[in-house]
Design a protein around this motif. Sequence first.
Motif, PDB file in Angstrom:
ATOM      1  N   LEU A 142       0.823  -1.198   0.000  1.00  0.00           N
ATOM      2  CA  LEU A 142       0.000   0.000   0.000  1.00  0.00           C
ATOM      3  C   LEU A 142       0.866   1.260   0.000  1.00  0.00           C
ATOM      4  N   GLU A 143       1.910   1.255   0.814  1.00  0.00           N
ATOM      5  CA  GLU A 143       2.787   2.418   0.897  1.00  0.00           C
ATOM      6  C   GLU A 143       3.542   2.660  -0.401  1.00  0.00           C
ATOM      7  N   ALA A 144       3.984   1.593  -1.056  1.00  0.00           N
ATOM      8  CA  ALA A 144       4.691   1.751  -2.327  1.00  0.00           C
ATOM      9  C   ALA A 144       3.782   2.347  -3.388  1.00  0.00           C
ATOM     10  N   SER A 145       2.510   1.990  -3.362  1.00  0.00           N
ATOM     11  CA  SER A 145       1.595   2.544  -4.363  1.00  0.00           C
ATOM     12  C   SER A 145       1.224   3.985  -4.034  1.00  0.00           C
ATOM     13  N   LEU A 146       1.197   4.345  -2.763  1.00  0.00           N
ATOM     14  CA  LEU A 146       0.820   5.712  -2.392  1.00  0.00           C
ATOM     15  C   LEU A 146       1.970   6.701  -2.525  1.00  0.00           C
ATOM     16  N   ARG A 147       3.185   6.226  -2.495  1.00  0.00           N
ATOM     17  CA  ARG A 147       4.333   7.128  -2.599  1.00  0.00           C
ATOM     18  C   ARG A 147       4.915   7.206  -4.001  1.00  0.00           C
ATOM     19  N   GLY A 148       4.356   6.453  -4.937  1.00  0.00           N
ATOM     20  CA  GLY A 148       4.822   6.540  -6.312  1.00  0.00           C
ATOM     21  C   GLY A 148       6.069   5.725  -6.602  1.00  0.00           C
ATOM     22  N   TYR A 149       6.342   4.727  -5.789  1.00  0.00           N
ATOM     23  CA  TYR A 149       7.543   3.917  -6.006  1.00  0.00           C
ATOM     24  C   TYR A 149       7.409   3.044  -7.246  1.00  0.00           C
ATOM     25  N   ALA A 150       8.536   2.704  -7.818  1.00  0.00           N
ATOM     26  CA  ALA A 150       8.563   1.849  -9.008  1.00  0.00           C
ATOM     27  C   ALA A 150       8.352   0.381  -8.651  1.00  0.00           C
ATOM     28  N   ASP A 151       8.319   0.047  -7.373  1.00  0.00           N
ATOM     29  CA  ASP A 151       8.170  -1.342  -6.950  1.00  0.00           C
ATOM     30  C   ASP A 151       6.861  -1.954  -7.429  1.00  0.00           C
ATOM     31  N   THR A 152       5.796  -1.157  -7.479  1.00  0.00           N
ATOM     32  CA  THR A 152       4.520  -1.693  -7.928  1.00  0.00           C
ATOM     33  C   THR A 152       4.576  -2.057  -9.411  1.00  0.00           C
ATOM     34  N   THR A 153       5.297  -1.256 -10.197  1.00  0.00           N
ATOM     35  CA  THR A 153       5.455  -1.578 -11.623  1.00  0.00           C
ATOM     36  C   THR A 153       6.284  -2.841 -11.786  1.00  0.00           C
ATOM     37  N   PHE A 154       7.339  -2.968 -10.995  1.00  0.00           N
ATOM     38  CA  PHE A 154       8.174  -4.167 -11.045  1.00  0.00           C
ATOM     39  C   PHE A 154       7.358  -5.402 -10.674  1.00  0.00           C
ATOM     40  N   LEU A 155       6.579  -5.300  -9.597  1.00  0.00           N
ATOM     41  CA  LEU A 155       5.751  -6.425  -9.169  1.00  0.00           C
ATOM     42  C   LEU A 155       4.732  -6.792 -10.252  1.00  0.00           C
ATOM     43  N   THR A 156       4.150  -5.792 -10.890  1.00  0.00           N
ATOM     44  CA  THR A 156       3.174  -6.053 -11.954  1.00  0.00           C
ATOM     45  C   THR A 156       3.820  -6.774 -13.124  1.00  0.00           C
ATOM     46  N   LEU A 157       5.011  -6.350 -13.512  1.00  0.00           N
ATOM     47  CA  LEU A 157       5.712  -7.022 -14.619  1.00  0.00           C
ATOM     48  C   LEU A 157       6.079  -8.459 -14.257  1.00  0.00           C
ATOM     49  N   VAL A 158       6.517  -8.676 -13.028  1.00  0.00           N
ATOM     50  CA  VAL A 158       6.859 -10.034 -12.596  1.00  0.00           C
ATOM     51  C   VAL A 158       5.614 -10.922 -12.590  1.00  0.00           C
ATOM     52  N   LEU A 159       4.512 -10.401 -12.060  1.00  0.00           N
ATOM     53  CA  LEU A 159       3.269 -11.185 -12.041  1.00  0.00           C
ATOM     54  C   LEU A 159       2.768 -11.448 -13.453  1.00  0.00           C
ATOM     55  N   GLY A 160       2.906 -10.465 -14.340  1.00  0.00           N
ATOM     56  CA  GLY A 160       2.524 -10.678 -15.736  1.00  0.00           C
ATOM     57  C   GLY A 160       3.368 -11.749 -16.394  1.00  0.00           C
ATOM     58  N   ALA A 161       4.676 -11.766 -16.084  1.00  0.00           N
ATOM     59  CA  ALA A 161       5.554 -12.802 -16.630  1.00  0.00           C
ATOM     60  C   ALA A 161       5.183 -14.178 -16.083  1.00  0.00           C
ATOM     61  N   ILE A 162       4.844 -14.245 -14.797  1.00  0.00           N
ATOM     62  CA  ILE A 162       4.440 -15.531 -14.211  1.00  0.00           C
ATOM     63  C   ILE A 162       3.147 -16.023 -14.845  1.00  0.00           C
ATOM     64  N   LEU A 163       2.170 -15.127 -15.001  1.00  0.00           N
ATOM     65  CA  LEU A 163       0.910 -15.520 -15.620  1.00  0.00           C
ATOM     66  C   LEU A 163       1.119 -15.950 -17.071  1.00  0.00           C
TER      67      LEU A 163
END
Length: 184
Positions: A142-163
């Motif tokens: 939640l904090e990473a998404s509220l502060r604008g961190y790139a971690d959420t984009t990284f997590l999304t790309l990793v989850l997309g690759a897994i899917l």
Amino acid sequence: MTRIARLRNFLPLGRRALRVVAWEHGGLVCVLLVALAIRVWLIRWAAGYPTGDIWNFISIAEGLRRFEYPVLEKRLPFYPLLILAARGVFPSASWEGAAVVVACAMSLVALVLLYAIGRTLGLRKAPLLAGLLLFQSFRPFLEASLRGYADTTFLTLVLGAILATLRARTLRGTLLTGLLIGAV
């Protein structure tokens, strides 16, 4: 069959498809609405102190707007390009606001991808939705998404690759998997 007849057959399909999506994935829609509501409610506190790498990504995005890229920069320009695109969609937003919009949007996409991975692995809907509801309020996420961190984009790309890896059955799926892993 004429074009008009095909068009008449297509229009009810769109409404039916929307009803099917709402019926089958209504729980996911509820989780996404709760996640969005929490982010909108908490954004007033998080907007006061954007810290971390966000300033570096914003300076890269500002440079990309002028078709410049720092020579010594070791980061890939994907996240700054997303910030630049968000700034283009919301021109009145600040650079920090554009980064927060990107991070919040990517956190919601990550929830959708987690749901798709869970359903692909055969998890039942109720426990999966309960887990997503808990995960979306997990403080680091939640904090990473509220502060604008790139971690959420990284997590999304990793989850997309897994899917994509789980669902790759054709050459096109394999190429998509490779593209997503390369983007990570």
